[in-house]
Structures are given as structure tokens and as C-alpha cells.
Design a protein around this motif. Structure first.
Motif, PDB file in Angstrom:
ATOM      1  N   GLY A  98       0.873  -1.223  -0.007  1.00  0.00           N
ATOM      2  CA  GLY A  98      -0.083  -0.029  -0.122  1.00  0.00           C
ATOM      3  C   GLY A  98       0.942   1.285   0.165  1.00  0.00           C
ATOM      4  N   PHE A 103       5.471   6.125  -0.329  1.00  0.00           N
ATOM      5  CA  PHE A 103       5.910   6.078   1.330  1.00  0.00           C
ATOM      6  C   PHE A 103       5.433   4.635   2.088  1.00  0.00           C
ATOM      7  CE2 PHE A 103       4.924  10.357   0.085  1.00  0.00           C
ATOM      8  CZ  PHE A 103       6.317  10.961  -0.065  1.00  0.00           C
ATOM      9  N   ASP A 121       0.849  -1.983  -4.921  1.00  0.00           N
ATOM     10  CA  ASP A 121      -0.442  -0.943  -4.441  1.00  0.00           C
ATOM     11  C   ASP A 121      -1.600  -1.628  -5.364  1.00  0.00           C
ATOM     12  OD1 ASP A 121      -0.879   1.789  -2.752  1.00  0.00           O
ATOM     13  OD2 ASP A 121      -2.381   1.425  -4.265  1.00  0.00           O
ATOM     14  N   ARG A 126      -1.513   5.281  -9.248  1.00  0.00           N
ATOM     15  CA  ARG A 126      -0.290   5.869  -8.275  1.00  0.00           C
ATOM     16  C   ARG A 126       0.925   5.123  -8.613  1.00  0.00           C
ATOM     17  NH1 ARG A 126      -3.858   5.935  -3.167  1.00  0.00           N
ATOM     18  NH2 ARG A 126      -4.912   8.084  -3.463  1.00  0.00           N
ATOM     19  N   ALA A 149      -3.045  -7.172  -1.705  1.00  0.00           N
ATOM     20  CA  ALA A 149      -2.263  -7.922  -0.971  1.00  0.00           C
ATOM     21  C   ALA A 149      -2.949  -9.336  -0.628  1.00  0.00           C
ATOM     22  CB  ALA A 149      -1.892  -7.026   0.480  1.00  0.00           C
ATOM     23  N   GLU A 150      -4.220  -9.337  -0.421  1.00  0.00           N
ATOM     24  CA  GLU A 150      -4.521 -10.445   0.102  1.00  0.00           C
ATOM     25  C   GLU A 150      -4.734 -11.547  -1.022  1.00  0.00           C
ATOM     26  OE1 GLU A 150      -5.767  -7.524  -0.094  1.00  0.00           O
ATOM     27  OE2 GLU A 150      -7.893  -7.116   0.312  1.00  0.00           O
ATOM     28  N   ARG A 168       2.442   1.604   5.745  1.00  0.00           N
ATOM     29  CA  ARG A 168       2.205   2.876   6.350  1.00  0.00           C
ATOM     30  C   ARG A 168       0.647   3.127   6.084  1.00  0.00           C
ATOM     31  NH1 ARG A 168       4.654   9.058   6.393  1.00  0.00           N
ATOM     32  NH2 ARG A 168       3.428   9.133   4.614  1.00  0.00           N
TER      33      ARG A 168
HETATM   34  N1  SAM Z   1       1.819   4.169   2.487  1.00  0.00           N
HETATM   35  C1  SAM Z   1       1.309   5.405   1.856  1.00  0.00           C
HETATM   36  C2  SAM Z   1       1.531   6.472   2.751  1.00  0.00           C
HETATM   37  O1  SAM Z   1       1.831   6.217   3.803  1.00  0.00           O
HETATM   38  O2  SAM Z   1       1.204   7.815   2.541  1.00  0.00           O
HETATM   39  C3  SAM Z   1      -0.173   5.277   1.368  1.00  0.00           C
HETATM   40  C4  SAM Z   1      -1.366   5.279   2.069  1.00  0.00           C
HETATM   41  S1  SAM Z   1      -2.686   5.287   1.589  1.00  0.00           S
HETATM   42  C5  SAM Z   1      -3.899   6.057   2.756  1.00  0.00           C
HETATM   43  C6  SAM Z   1      -3.283   3.586   1.498  1.00  0.00           C
HETATM   44  C7  SAM Z   1      -2.738   2.874   0.178  1.00  0.00           C
HETATM   45  O3  SAM Z   1      -2.884   1.451   0.217  1.00  0.00           O
HETATM   46  C8  SAM Z   1      -3.579   3.316  -0.998  1.00  0.00           C
HETATM   47  O4  SAM Z   1      -2.512   3.889  -2.165  1.00  0.00           O
HETATM   48  C9  SAM Z   1      -4.369   2.115  -1.335  1.00  0.00           C
HETATM   49  O5  SAM Z   1      -4.429   1.679  -2.961  1.00  0.00           O
HETATM   50  C10 SAM Z   1      -3.383   0.907  -0.697  1.00  0.00           C
HETATM   51  N2  SAM Z   1      -4.071  -0.373  -0.492  1.00  0.00           N
HETATM   52  C11 SAM Z   1      -5.174  -0.391   0.476  1.00  0.00           C
HETATM   53  N3  SAM Z   1      -5.712  -1.869   0.643  1.00  0.00           N
HETATM   54  C12 SAM Z   1      -4.810  -2.385  -0.322  1.00  0.00           C
HETATM   55  C13 SAM Z   1      -4.698  -3.896  -0.537  1.00  0.00           C
HETATM   56  N4  SAM Z   1      -5.457  -4.787  -0.008  1.00  0.00           N
HETATM   57  N5  SAM Z   1      -3.713  -4.154  -1.349  1.00  0.00           N
HETATM   58  C14 SAM Z   1      -2.768  -3.188  -1.970  1.00  0.00           C
HETATM   59  N6  SAM Z   1      -2.611  -1.962  -1.656  1.00  0.00           N
HETATM   60  C15 SAM Z   1      -3.895  -1.570  -0.729  1.00  0.00           C
END
Ligand code: SAM
Length: 263
Positions: A98, A103, A121, A126, A149-150, A168
């Protein structure tokens, strides 16, 4: 790249983390900031655009993982007294689940170039932006992977293939462990970047951590000041001590709808 931005980044990382970075890396971080700000005009990447706030809340925060004991050493190839790499075969594979706008994965790759980084992601646009960043900054041994991820945690090419898993601001710790720990090798570690409530989440996740083959490692609470607030953070290290059962991660949204708790 603007010189004074690079100088500011360098001094803030030194002041808040005691980490010295060279000019090239500071320039790359400054370029990364500029690219995000430009793309943010047409795509939602970050709510933080003020430069000084960005440096602390994104760059310093991403790099704060070095507060976990042994991490800095693990991120760099060992060198002898004359500065030559002594074991060039050592490769540290790290996945950022994610990653969003990159980040913590991109700052980690810039500052620790020996790392082999996967930026993961579920949102392709993105990742398309991050491919542009990788290209512009000429970063090597870093790639983007699109998926959930799952699902990828069950694939042979990804399951238990990473020395370090980081994440994060993606999910509450219990479901997050079910998404993240399957990627982690036995002997590796998952490090979750959390806000001030990390300790509470950890209590709720204790059963899930054990069930997924993990063991609680170092918990690092720290704060840093920005103009607007005192920011509380918790880094939670989970060591992978056993293989994750093939039952996990569960599909159908179960990690979120029915988070792993003792019954
Ligand atoms: N890690 C970054 C940060 O701290 O700025 C991004 C945080 S953002 C709030 C959450 C990210 O997780 C999003 O880009 C979303 O697409 C990704 N995400 C959410 N659930 C996910 C999943 N099950 N598998 C992969 N990516 C996921």
C-alpha cells in the motif's frame, strides 16, 4: 532540484534521526518532492504540500524505521575498514504494501540504495506515477507491482519472499498482519508504521500475530514536532518465526470483516 531544498532535507534528517545523507540523495528527495507536488495538481497523492511539513511527515517519518535496532545495518551491504563491500551477494528484498505515493518505499530506496524494493499497491495510477519517479531519478533494483495484498500473499512468487515488509497508513494492525505477514520470509520482519494509537492496536493484534507465524519484536514510540502539532508515532516490529499457514490470507474481505481474534 533547488539547492536550498536539498540542504534543508539533509539537515532535518540529520537533526531528527542522526542520519547523514550525501548531496546526491538529498537532491533525489528534493526532486521526488517536486514531482509529487506537480502530479498532486491532477491526482490525489498527498494532503501535505507545505515543504517543511512534507519533509518531516513524509521523508523523516519514512526513514524513522532506522530507530528499530539492527535495521540500518541490515539495509546496507557490509563494508570493511577501507570502505569496500565485503559480501556483495547479500541482497535485502523489501516490499512496501500500500505504498500510495511511495511512502515509505521511495525514501528508503533513495537513502539505502542497496535495497531491492517492491512498491505494491492496488491503485494502478499511483504506480504509473511511481514508474515515472523511478525513471526520472534513475533508481535501480526497484519495481512497482499492481495487485491486492490478500491475493498476492498467496502467490508463490511473492509468498514468504521478503526479508522486510513495511506498510504505512493502510489498515488497522490485525487485518494488516494478515495481509503483510504472508509476504515475509521466516527470519524476516514486518514493520508497521503507526500513529499514536499503535500500542492499542498491538494489544488487539496479539492473537493474529501468533496465528500468522509472527512474534512481537521491538516497539518504538517517538514524537516529532511540526509547526502545527506534536506528532506521535509508533513503529511496530513483528518478527516472522514460523511459516504462515496456507489458510492465510483469507479471501472475500475476511481479514477486514472477520479480523483474526481468539474465539
Ligand atoms: N503508504 C502510503 C503513505 O503512507 O502515504 C499510502 C497510504 S494510503 C492511505 C493507502 C494505500 O494502500 C492506497 O494507495 C491504497 O490503494 C493501498 N491499499 C489499500 N488496501 C490495499 C490492498 N488490500 N492491497 C494493496 N494496496 C492496498
Amino acid at each position: 532540484m533547488e539547492q536550498d531544498k536539498s540542504t534543508y532535507i539533509k539537515s532535518k534528517i540529520d537533526e531528527l534521526l542522526g542520519l547523514t545523507i550525501d548531496d546526491t540523495r538529498a537532491d533525489q528527495l528534493a526532486d521526488f518532492y517536486e514531482m509529487i507536488i506537480e502530479k498532486n495538481k491532477v491526482m490525489n497523492l498527498t494532503a501535505i504540500t507545505d515543504f517543511e511539513e512534507f519533509v518531516v511527515k513524509h521523508f523523516v517519518d519514512s526513514l524513522s524505521i532506522i530507530k528499530i535496532s539492527g535495521i540500518k545495518e541490515c539495509f546496507q551491504k557490509p563494508v570493511n575498514v577501507t570502505g569496500d563491500i565485503v559480501n556483495s551477494d547479500t541482497e535485502i528484498n523489501i516490499i512496501d504494501i500500500g505504498t500510495g505515493a511511495g511512502f515509505p518505499g521511495v525514501p528508503l530506496k533513495i537513502v539505502f540504495p542497496d535495497l531491492n524494493v517492491t512498491l505494491f499497491d492496488s491503485l494502478q495510477k499511483r504506480l504509473t506515477f511511481l514508474d515515472e519517479v523511478i525513471d526520472k531519478l534513475k533508481l535501480k533494483n526497484i519495481k512497482t507491482v499492481h495487485g491486492r495484498a490478500e491475493e498476492f500473499g498467496r502467490k508463490l512468487d511473492y509468498r514468504e519472499k521478503y526479508d522486510i515488509v513495511v506498510s504505512r497508513a493502510v489498515a488497522e494492525l490485525t487485518p494488516l498482519c494478515e495481509l503483510a505477514l504472508p509476504f515475509c520470509k521466516v527470519g524476516g520482519r514486518f514493520i508497521s508504521y503507526k500513529g499514536g494509537k499503535g500500542g492499542e492496536e498491538l494489544k488487539n493484534a496479539e492473537y493474529a500475530i501468533k496465528e500468522l507465524g509472527g512474534k512481537k519484536g521491538t516497539i518504538c514510540d517517538y514524537t516529532f514536532d511540526t509547526n502545527d502539532a506534536i506528532n506521535e508515532r509508533t513503529l511496530i516490529e513483528i518478527c516472522k518465526v514460523k511459516n504462515t499457514s496456507s489458510k492465510y490470507p483469507r479471501g472475500g474481505g475476511k481479514p477486514f470483516k472477520a479480523p483474526l481474534h481468539m474465539v
